[in-house]
Design an enzyme around this catalytic site. Structure first.
Site, PDB file in Angstrom:
ATOM      1  N   SER A  83       0.828  -1.218   0.000  1.00  0.00           N
ATOM      2  CA  SER A  83       0.000   0.000   0.000  1.00  0.00           C
ATOM      3  C   SER A  83       0.856   1.259   0.000  1.00  0.00           C
ATOM      4  O   SER A  83       1.983   1.261   0.493  1.00  0.00           O
ATOM      5  CB  SER A  83      -0.885   0.001   1.252  1.00  0.00           C
ATOM      6  OG  SER A  83      -1.483   1.271   1.437  1.00  0.00           O
ATOM      7  N   TYR A 106      -2.081   5.382  -4.157  1.00  0.00           N
ATOM      8  CA  TYR A 106      -2.894   6.576  -3.913  1.00  0.00           C
ATOM      9  C   TYR A 106      -2.035   7.707  -4.448  1.00  0.00           C
ATOM     10  O   TYR A 106      -0.854   7.805  -4.094  1.00  0.00           O
ATOM     11  CB  TYR A 106      -3.133   6.793  -2.420  1.00  0.00           C
ATOM     12  CG  TYR A 106      -4.149   5.873  -1.782  1.00  0.00           C
ATOM     13  CD1 TYR A 106      -5.395   5.662  -2.362  1.00  0.00           C
ATOM     14  CD2 TYR A 106      -3.875   5.260  -0.566  1.00  0.00           C
ATOM     15  CE1 TYR A 106      -6.323   4.829  -1.758  1.00  0.00           C
ATOM     16  CE2 TYR A 106      -4.807   4.434   0.052  1.00  0.00           C
ATOM     17  CZ  TYR A 106      -6.029   4.217  -0.553  1.00  0.00           C
ATOM     18  OH  TYR A 106      -6.955   3.405   0.041  1.00  0.00           O
ATOM     19  N   THR A 132      -6.258   2.560  -6.686  1.00  0.00           N
ATOM     20  CA  THR A 132      -7.498   2.353  -5.924  1.00  0.00           C
ATOM     21  C   THR A 132      -8.460   3.501  -6.233  1.00  0.00           C
ATOM     22  O   THR A 132      -8.096   4.667  -6.085  1.00  0.00           O
ATOM     23  CB  THR A 132      -7.182   2.298  -4.413  1.00  0.00           C
ATOM     24  OG1 THR A 132      -6.339   1.169  -4.181  1.00  0.00           O
ATOM     25  CG2 THR A 132      -8.442   2.163  -3.585  1.00  0.00           C
ATOM     26  N   LYS A 228      -8.342  -0.962  -8.893  1.00  0.00           N
ATOM     27  CA  LYS A 228      -8.876  -1.668  -7.712  1.00  0.00           C
ATOM     28  C   LYS A 228     -10.061  -0.893  -7.161  1.00  0.00           C
ATOM     29  O   LYS A 228      -9.936   0.307  -6.875  1.00  0.00           O
ATOM     30  CB  LYS A 228      -7.788  -1.774  -6.643  1.00  0.00           C
ATOM     31  CG  LYS A 228      -8.246  -2.383  -5.320  1.00  0.00           C
ATOM     32  CD  LYS A 228      -7.076  -2.601  -4.383  1.00  0.00           C
ATOM     33  CE  LYS A 228      -7.485  -3.234  -3.068  1.00  0.00           C
ATOM     34  NZ  LYS A 228      -8.137  -2.299  -2.151  1.00  0.00           N
ATOM     35  N   HIS A 252     -13.339  -2.541  -0.908  1.00  0.00           N
ATOM     36  CA  HIS A 252     -12.414  -2.117   0.152  1.00  0.00           C
ATOM     37  C   HIS A 252     -12.728  -2.853   1.459  1.00  0.00           C
ATOM     38  O   HIS A 252     -12.605  -2.307   2.545  1.00  0.00           O
ATOM     39  CB  HIS A 252     -12.533  -0.599   0.360  1.00  0.00           C
ATOM     40  CG  HIS A 252     -11.235   0.107   0.637  1.00  0.00           C
ATOM     41  ND1 HIS A 252     -10.639   0.950  -0.268  1.00  0.00           N
ATOM     42  CD2 HIS A 252     -10.437   0.118   1.726  1.00  0.00           C
ATOM     43  CE1 HIS A 252      -9.535   1.448   0.257  1.00  0.00           C
ATOM     44  NE2 HIS A 252      -9.376   0.957   1.471  1.00  0.00           N
TER      45      HIS A 252
HETATM   46  C1  LIG Z   1      -6.857  -2.253   7.941  1.00  0.00           C
HETATM   47  C2  LIG Z   1      -7.079  -2.161   6.460  1.00  0.00           C
HETATM   48  C3  LIG Z   1      -6.354  -1.219   5.732  1.00  0.00           C
HETATM   49  C4  LIG Z   1      -6.534  -1.119   4.341  1.00  0.00           C
HETATM   50  N1  LIG Z   1      -5.766  -0.223   3.621  1.00  0.00           N
HETATM   51  C5  LIG Z   1      -5.890  -0.172   2.271  1.00  0.00           C
HETATM   52  C6  LIG Z   1      -5.039   0.691   1.504  1.00  0.00           C
HETATM   53  O1  LIG Z   1      -4.162   1.367   2.041  1.00  0.00           O
HETATM   54  N2  LIG Z   1      -5.236   0.717   0.164  1.00  0.00           N
HETATM   55  C7  LIG Z   1      -6.187  -0.041  -0.474  1.00  0.00           C
HETATM   56  O2  LIG Z   1      -6.313   0.025  -1.700  1.00  0.00           O
HETATM   57  N3  LIG Z   1      -6.983  -0.873   0.236  1.00  0.00           N
HETATM   58  C8  LIG Z   1      -6.847  -0.971   1.570  1.00  0.00           C
HETATM   59  N4  LIG Z   1      -7.642  -1.836   2.291  1.00  0.00           N
HETATM   60  C9  LIG Z   1      -8.585  -2.708   1.568  1.00  0.00           C
HETATM   61  C10 LIG Z   1      -7.901  -4.027   1.174  1.00  0.00           C
HETATM   62  O3  LIG Z   1      -6.951  -3.824   0.173  1.00  0.00           O
HETATM   63  C11 LIG Z   1      -8.916  -5.045   0.636  1.00  0.00           C
HETATM   64  O4  LIG Z   1      -9.674  -4.442  -0.386  1.00  0.00           O
HETATM   65  C12 LIG Z   1      -9.856  -5.603   1.710  1.00  0.00           C
HETATM   66  O5  LIG Z   1      -9.193  -5.726   2.955  1.00  0.00           O
HETATM   67  C13 LIG Z   1     -10.367  -6.959   1.257  1.00  0.00           C
HETATM   68  O6  LIG Z   1     -11.310  -7.448   2.148  1.00  0.00           O
HETATM   69  P1  LIG Z   1     -10.992  -8.529   3.316  1.00  0.00           P
HETATM   70  O7  LIG Z   1     -10.314  -7.752   4.390  1.00  0.00           O
HETATM   71  O8  LIG Z   1     -12.344  -9.004   3.682  1.00  0.00           O
HETATM   72  O9  LIG Z   1     -10.107  -9.603   2.732  1.00  0.00           O
HETATM   73  C14 LIG Z   1      -7.485  -1.956   3.685  1.00  0.00           C
HETATM   74  C15 LIG Z   1      -8.197  -2.905   4.422  1.00  0.00           C
HETATM   75  C16 LIG Z   1      -8.002  -3.018   5.798  1.00  0.00           C
HETATM   76  C17 LIG Z   1      -8.773  -4.058   6.550  1.00  0.00           C
END
Ligand SMILES: Cc1cc2nc3c(=O)[nH]c(=O)nc-3n(C[C@H](O)[C@H](O)[C@H](O)COP(=O)(O)O)c2cc1C
Length: 357
Positions: A83, A106, A132, A228, A252
């Site tokens: 990320s 980002y 994203t 994404k 997300h």
């Molecule tokens: C704590 C946390 C931080 C996240 N940070 C980002 C991020 O910085 N960039 C991004 O594109 N998605 C982020 N996501 C989304 C994840 O990339 C992903 O889409 C999501 O966690 C998938 O669902 P799951 O947790 O049920 O596997 C984050 C998710 C969580 C839980």
């Protein structure tokens, strides 16, 4: 913080419910004594169709956050998408990684900074880039507010009390932020709490992303480019015109707009619209290898997991992430055998039934 989602957490629940509505249709009497869980994404072989989604703020869970995740992913033979929101510079993560990395972007505040950043990402050896698109602003993370999560973290009496009741986490947090090894080699201006470093990373990004940004990034990034956060099929055509190579159907993890469907519900329409012209991935609610197989049956090339590896990270650092990936790999191997599959290429829609309720 890791578990929570946005609003009433409807979309987060629907991610799981979507998988529960899909049942398997096994095809027995196939000699499955020799089988492989490996597959290819953009020409790269990976050990199983599960990759690690980008997650910011991992350092709140474990002091070596992204470094530990990158190593565990490499050991498991799969890809980690790093990320933009990270406590460690992208070059440092690339230096310790033992497998291929992708980068989740980002955008910085200006086109010039974006171009410079893409040069850094490319020079560090990241193989693919993903923009994203579901984060024009932060989602309504009510559970975080209820739990008084703040970035940067404020030291309040409640936090001190909670710290005392969770000594292992507190010791880890102090070691991660204040110990000589955490501070070694870092210039004085970088001596910040991990949550402050996270805040700096967030401040350094510009939201929202627009079509113009996608066009510019496509000009500057020469490797595979993914989008994404796609949740509707009718946008795929324009992205394909812009030269996008892959899509991650994602909400997300239910942390942005609450009320969107589960991602597995949307996957078939995106696969149909893309019609083989790009690779389609999915994340959201994948908790077992069986879920990955269901997504592949509906046309995904592979899936990502977010929270599952974060839970492993919080519980046992790099070893915890490795264990989660081992469990997922075991599930996939077993499910393939029970379904009558020797390779992942043999999967198609005939192996599942999707019920309305
Ligand atoms: C704590 C946390 C931080 C996240 N940070 C980002 C991020 O910085 N960039 C991004 O594109 N998605 C982020 N996501 C989304 C994840 O990339 C992903 O889409 C999501 O966690 C998938 O669902 P799951 O947790 O049920 O596997 C984050 C998710 C969580 C839980």
């Amino acid at each position: 913080m890791l578990d929570g989602a946005a609003g009433d957490e409807i979309s987060s629940r629907r991610n799981r419910e979507g998988f529960e509505r899909i049942t398997f249709r096994p095809r027995p009497l196939v000699d499955v004594s020799k089988r492989t869980t490996s597959t290819h994404v953009f020409g790269q072989e990976i050990s199983m169709p599960v990759m690690l989604a980008p997650t910011g703020a991992g350092r709140l869970a474990y002091r070596y956050a992204e470094l530990a995740v990158a190593k565990a992913a490499g050991e498991a033979g799969t890809i980690y998408m790093q990320s933009t929101v990270t406590a460690f510079p992208l070059e440092e993560v690339a230096r310790v990684a033992t497998g291929p990395l992708w980068y989740q972007l980002y955008l910085p505040h200006s086109p010039k900074e974006t171009e410079e950043m893409l040069n850094r990402v490319s020079a560090a050896g990241y193989k693919a880039l993903s923009i994203t698109i579901d984060t024009p602003i932060f989602g309504n993370r009510e559970r975080d507010r209820h739990n008084r999560l703040s970035i940067p973290q404020r030291i309040t009496p409640r936090l001190v009390f909670e710290g005392m009741t969770r000594p292992a986490w507190t010791a880890e947090f102090i070691r991660g932020n204040f110990s000589p090894s955490a501070l070694r080699g870092r210039p004085p201006k970088n001596l910040r709490l991990s949550s402050t470093a996270t805040q700096q990373a967030i401040i350094a990004t510009q939201w929202p992303v627009t079509w113009d940004d996608v066009r510019r990034v496509r000009e500057w990034w020469h490797g595979p480019l993914l989008i994404k956060g796609i949740m509707r099929a009718d946008e795929c055509e324009q992205f394909l015109d812009y030269g996008v190579d892959g899509f991650v159907v994602s909400n997300h993890g239910g942390r942005q707009l609450d009320g969107v469907p589960g991602t597995i519900e949307v996957l078939p329409e995106v696969v149909e619209a893309v019609a083989g012209r790009a690779q389609v991935f999915l994340d959201g609610g994948v908790r077992r290898g069986e879920d990955a197989i269901k997504a592949l049956a509906l046309g995904a090339t592979a899936v990502f997991v977010g929270r599952p590896y974060l839970y492993g990270l919080a519980a046992a650092g790099q070893e915890g992430v490795k264990r989660v990936l081992e469990l997922l790999h075991g599930d996939i191997d077993r499910t393939m055998a029970l379904l009558g599959l020797r390779t992942l290429d043999e999967i198609d829609g005939s192996f599942v039934r999707v019920s309305a309720h």
